[in-house]
Design an enzyme around this catalytic site. Structure first.
Site, PDB file in Angstrom:
ATOM      1  N   GLY A  51       0.775  -1.250   0.000  1.00 46.45           N
ATOM      2  CA  GLY A  51       0.000   0.000   0.000  1.00 46.45           C
ATOM      3  C   GLY A  51       0.798   1.287   0.000  1.00 46.45           C
ATOM      4  O   GLY A  51       0.330   2.309  -0.485  1.00 46.45           O
ATOM      5  N   ASP A 110      -5.108   1.738  10.701  1.00 51.18           N
ATOM      6  CA  ASP A 110      -6.518   1.436  10.938  1.00 51.18           C
ATOM      7  C   ASP A 110      -6.638   0.934  12.383  1.00 51.18           C
ATOM      8  O   ASP A 110      -6.674   1.732  13.311  1.00 51.18           O
ATOM      9  CB  ASP A 110      -6.924   0.397   9.882  1.00 51.18           C
ATOM     10  CG  ASP A 110      -8.393   0.060   9.878  1.00 51.18           C
ATOM     11  OD1 ASP A 110      -9.197   0.907  10.258  1.00 51.18           O
ATOM     12  OD2 ASP A 110      -8.751  -1.074   9.486  1.00 51.18           O
ATOM     13  N   ARG A 172      -5.192   0.774  -6.930  1.00 54.63           N
ATOM     14  CA  ARG A 172      -3.963   1.350  -6.358  1.00 54.63           C
ATOM     15  C   ARG A 172      -3.450   2.511  -7.210  1.00 54.63           C
ATOM     16  O   ARG A 172      -2.788   3.408  -6.717  1.00 54.63           O
ATOM     17  CB  ARG A 172      -2.848   0.293  -6.291  1.00 54.63           C
ATOM     18  CG  ARG A 172      -3.102  -0.835  -5.322  1.00 54.63           C
ATOM     19  CD  ARG A 172      -1.835  -1.657  -5.133  1.00 54.63           C
ATOM     20  NE  ARG A 172      -2.087  -2.944  -4.517  1.00 54.63           N
ATOM     21  CZ  ARG A 172      -2.163  -3.168  -3.208  1.00 54.63           C
ATOM     22  NH1 ARG A 172      -2.033  -2.176  -2.359  1.00 54.63           N
ATOM     23  NH2 ARG A 172      -2.386  -4.379  -2.749  1.00 54.63           N
TER      24      ARG A 172
END
Ligand code: 5GP
Length: 183
Positions: A51, A110, A172
């Protein structure tokens, strides 16, 4: 994830929440902060794949003090868009971190589980110092106690895609951050 049509693919991009321009300005500012904090001392930027690869590539070009790049891959297992809580290090760093000021470069925090595990592992190898920078932070979702040193954007509890972040490995390559449509 499969799409019946290109329209169905585009409909998954619900709305842009952070524009390309906003990201660019914030990454520039983060680079300036790193340049002034490290003052020529050797840095190792550790990108947590996949990511953070776009954030890392833009951030490292705003850095003008000596820096090396390293990669680690950590996989948080997801059930749909919800974290299962299982984090696995699938690719380890090549560098001996004891020679560097390490900055972990993450896409999003997160629950905090991934960073807590990765930071614990790197810390156990005695880096000269360890800091964490994240593009996005979702503090409302935190389950484990983990504080990042620098966060570019704080966002509400939404599942987001783009600028490196995926859903089912797609999206992405979007140049902005968007909310993902669950419909
Ligand atoms: P944590 O361990 O903090 O729960 O999760 C961190 C990882 O979960 C991130 O590196 C990212 O891969 C994934 N993740 C968490 N929230 C989101 C989100 O909103 N969108 C996407 N695409 N991935 C997320």
């Amino acid at each position: 994830m499969e799409f019946e049509s290109i329209d169905e693919f585009h409909e998954k991009i619900k709305r842009i929440i952070i524009s390309e321009e906003e990201i660019k300005a914030a990454v520039k500012k983060a680079g300036e902060m790193i340049n002034s904090s490290y003052d020529g001392r050797p840095i190792l930027l550790v990108s947590i794949l996949k990511g953070s690869f776009i954030f890392l590539s833009d951030l490292c070009r705003e850095i003008n003090v000596p820096c090396e790049i390293g990669f680690m891959a950590a996989k948080s297992y997801y059930e749909g868009t919800q974290s299962s809580g299982i984090v696995k290090i699938t690719m380890d760093l090549q560098q001996d971190v004891s020679k560097y000021h390490v900055i972990i470069v993450e896409d999003i925090v997160d629950t905090g589980r991934t960073l807590k595990d990765v930071a614990k592992l790197i810390n156990s190898r005695n880096p000269i110092s360890l800091n964490v920078i994240t593009l996005l932070d979702k503090p409302d979702r935190r389950i484990v106690d983990f504080k990042v040193d620098y966060s570019l954007f704080t966002i509400p509890d939404l599942f987001v895609i783009g600028y490196g972040l995926d859903c089912g490995e797609y999206f992405r390559n979007l140049p902005y951050i968007a909310e993902f449509s669950e419909k």
